[in-house]
Scaffold this motif. Structure first.
Motif, PDB file in Angstrom:
ATOM      1  N   ASP A 177     -67.322  95.314 100.026  1.00  0.00           N
ATOM      2  CA  ASP A 177     -68.022  96.600  99.997  1.00  0.00           C
ATOM      3  C   ASP A 177     -67.158  97.735 100.526  1.00  0.00           C
ATOM      4  OD1 ASP A 177     -70.567  96.169  98.772  1.00  0.00           O
ATOM      5  OD2 ASP A 177     -71.133  94.975 100.513  1.00  0.00           O
ATOM      6  N   VAL A 179     -65.138 101.154 100.217  1.00  0.00           N
ATOM      7  CA  VAL A 179     -65.555 102.374  99.529  1.00  0.00           C
ATOM      8  C   VAL A 179     -64.332 103.154  99.068  1.00  0.00           C
ATOM      9  CG1 VAL A 179     -66.839 104.542  99.703  1.00  0.00           C
ATOM     10  CG2 VAL A 179     -67.612 102.513 100.979  1.00  0.00           C
ATOM     11  N   GLU A 282     -71.572 106.149  97.434  1.00  0.00           N
ATOM     12  CA  GLU A 282     -70.570 105.756  98.422  1.00  0.00           C
ATOM     13  C   GLU A 282     -71.231 105.454  99.765  1.00  0.00           C
ATOM     14  OE1 GLU A 282     -66.985 108.454  96.423  1.00  0.00           O
ATOM     15  OE2 GLU A 282     -68.123 109.208  98.140  1.00  0.00           O
ATOM     16  N   THR A 285     -72.768 101.964  99.634  1.00  0.00           N
ATOM     17  CA  THR A 285     -71.763 100.910  99.758  1.00  0.00           C
ATOM     18  C   THR A 285     -71.264 100.815 101.192  1.00  0.00           C
ATOM     19  OG1 THR A 285     -71.075 101.313  97.478  1.00  0.00           O
ATOM     20  CG2 THR A 285     -69.591 100.017  98.845  1.00  0.00           C
ATOM     21  N   ARG A 288     -73.798  98.923 103.187  1.00  0.00           N
ATOM     22  CA  ARG A 288     -73.799  97.484 102.927  1.00  0.00           C
ATOM     23  C   ARG A 288     -72.671  96.805 103.703  1.00  0.00           C
ATOM     24  NH1 ARG A 288     -74.715  98.984  97.512  1.00  0.00           N
ATOM     25  NH2 ARG A 288     -72.531  98.557  96.969  1.00  0.00           N
TER      26      ARG A 288
END
Length: 308
Positions: A177, A179, A282, A285, A288
């Protein structure tokens, strides 16, 4: 400047060689439990150093030899016989070794900057802060610096420009994950508009480490190069901006985990943390990745308490 390198696996050896080639230490101490191998490695590196214009004095020793270090580069990892791309699979073994060594290393070098290289780097960086007692500006991980270099390389090839002219960062988790923050990326002041073509390059950059790992069983040259950029910024007070794994302090609601954000690196460690704007996708993510790191920390924290 005294640099102590902890761990002499594939990554540690590549880092040590790069330090000698670039002359980024006056004294380089190789710390390994395999003392005879460490001594032979030091001898070999001293032979290589004799061919360079600069002088680096390389020697091997135990943890006690690292006393008085200006920089501690932590590369130690538990041995693995499995070709497993998952950076979290080795977390427990790496943390057990780390929890035994880091308090002693920190006590013997109270003014050192500690740079975490061992994976999972975000988790290891968080625990390094807990056990070292060092302030946050002096403990951070290599993070997504290499991921950023991979992305910039692909973008430079697509855009036909030098990679150093591409202003794009990979931030967040050093993992699935991560970015690619295209919403703040630019080339010559011209903003990059996120589209499927750019996103495909981001996915390619994220997957590249796994492809190398499945073929060779390890990656080491790229991470050594990323570590050199950080070490050069510290030694020469370059004030370079690099995405490194640091303790997050309320960035888009995320706090008390280590994830990568662009930071200005100089002689004192982290001089300043930058907070780029992210679009909604973004941010999602980034969150996460933060949740995954938090879950890993919570799962591993009891073992650290038991070990201490």
């Amino acid at each position: 400047m005294k640099v102590s390198l902890i761990g002499l696996g594939k990554v540690g050896s590549a880092v040590a060689h790069a330090i000698v080639l670039k002359g980024l230490a006056d004294e380089l101490v190789l710390v390994s439990r395999r003392t005879e191998i460490a001594k032979s490695e030091a001898d070999d590196l001293n032979h290589a150093a004799g061919l360079e214009d600069h002088s680096v004095d390389v020697r091997a020793g135990g943890d006690e030899a690292a006393a008085g270090s200006d920089v501690i580069l932590y590369c130690d990892a538990s041995p693995s016989t499995n070709i497993d791309v998952d950076r979290y699979s080795a977390a427990r073994g790496n943390l057990q070794r780390f929890s035994e060594r880091m308090p002693l290393l920190a006590a013997a070098s109270p003014n050192a900057i500690c740079v975490m290289v061992t994976n999972p780097v975000d988790v290891m960086s968080w625990f390094a802060l807990q056990v070292s007692g060092f302030p946050p500006e002096r403990v951070f991980g290599v993070g997504t610096l290499l991921d950023t270099a991979r992305l910039r390389r692909l973008l430079s090839e697509r855009l036909s420009v030098h990679a150093s002219d591409v202003r794009a960062y990979v931030i967040g988790e050093h993992g699935q994950d991560q970015v690619a923050s295209f919403s703040s990326a630019s080339l010559g002041g011209e903003l990059m508009k996120p589209d499927e073509d750019l996103m495909s390059l981001a996915r390619q950059a994220a997957d590249s480490a796994g492809q190398i790992y499945r073929t060779r069983g390890y990656t080491n040259y790229g991470i050594a190069g990323a570590t050199m950029m950080i070490l050069d910024a510290i030694r020469n007070n370059r004030r370079r901006t690099a995405p490194v794994s640091l303790r997050i302090n309320d960035y888009y609601g995320v706090k008390d985990v280590c994830l990568s954000l662009p930071a200005v690196i100089g002689r004192r460690g982290i001089e300043r943390v930058l907070r780029p704007e992210l679009n909604d996708a973004e941010q999602a993510t980034f969150h996460r990745g933060a949740d995954r790191i938090r879950a890993a920390i919570d799962a591993l924290a009891p073992s650290l308490t038991a070990a201490s």
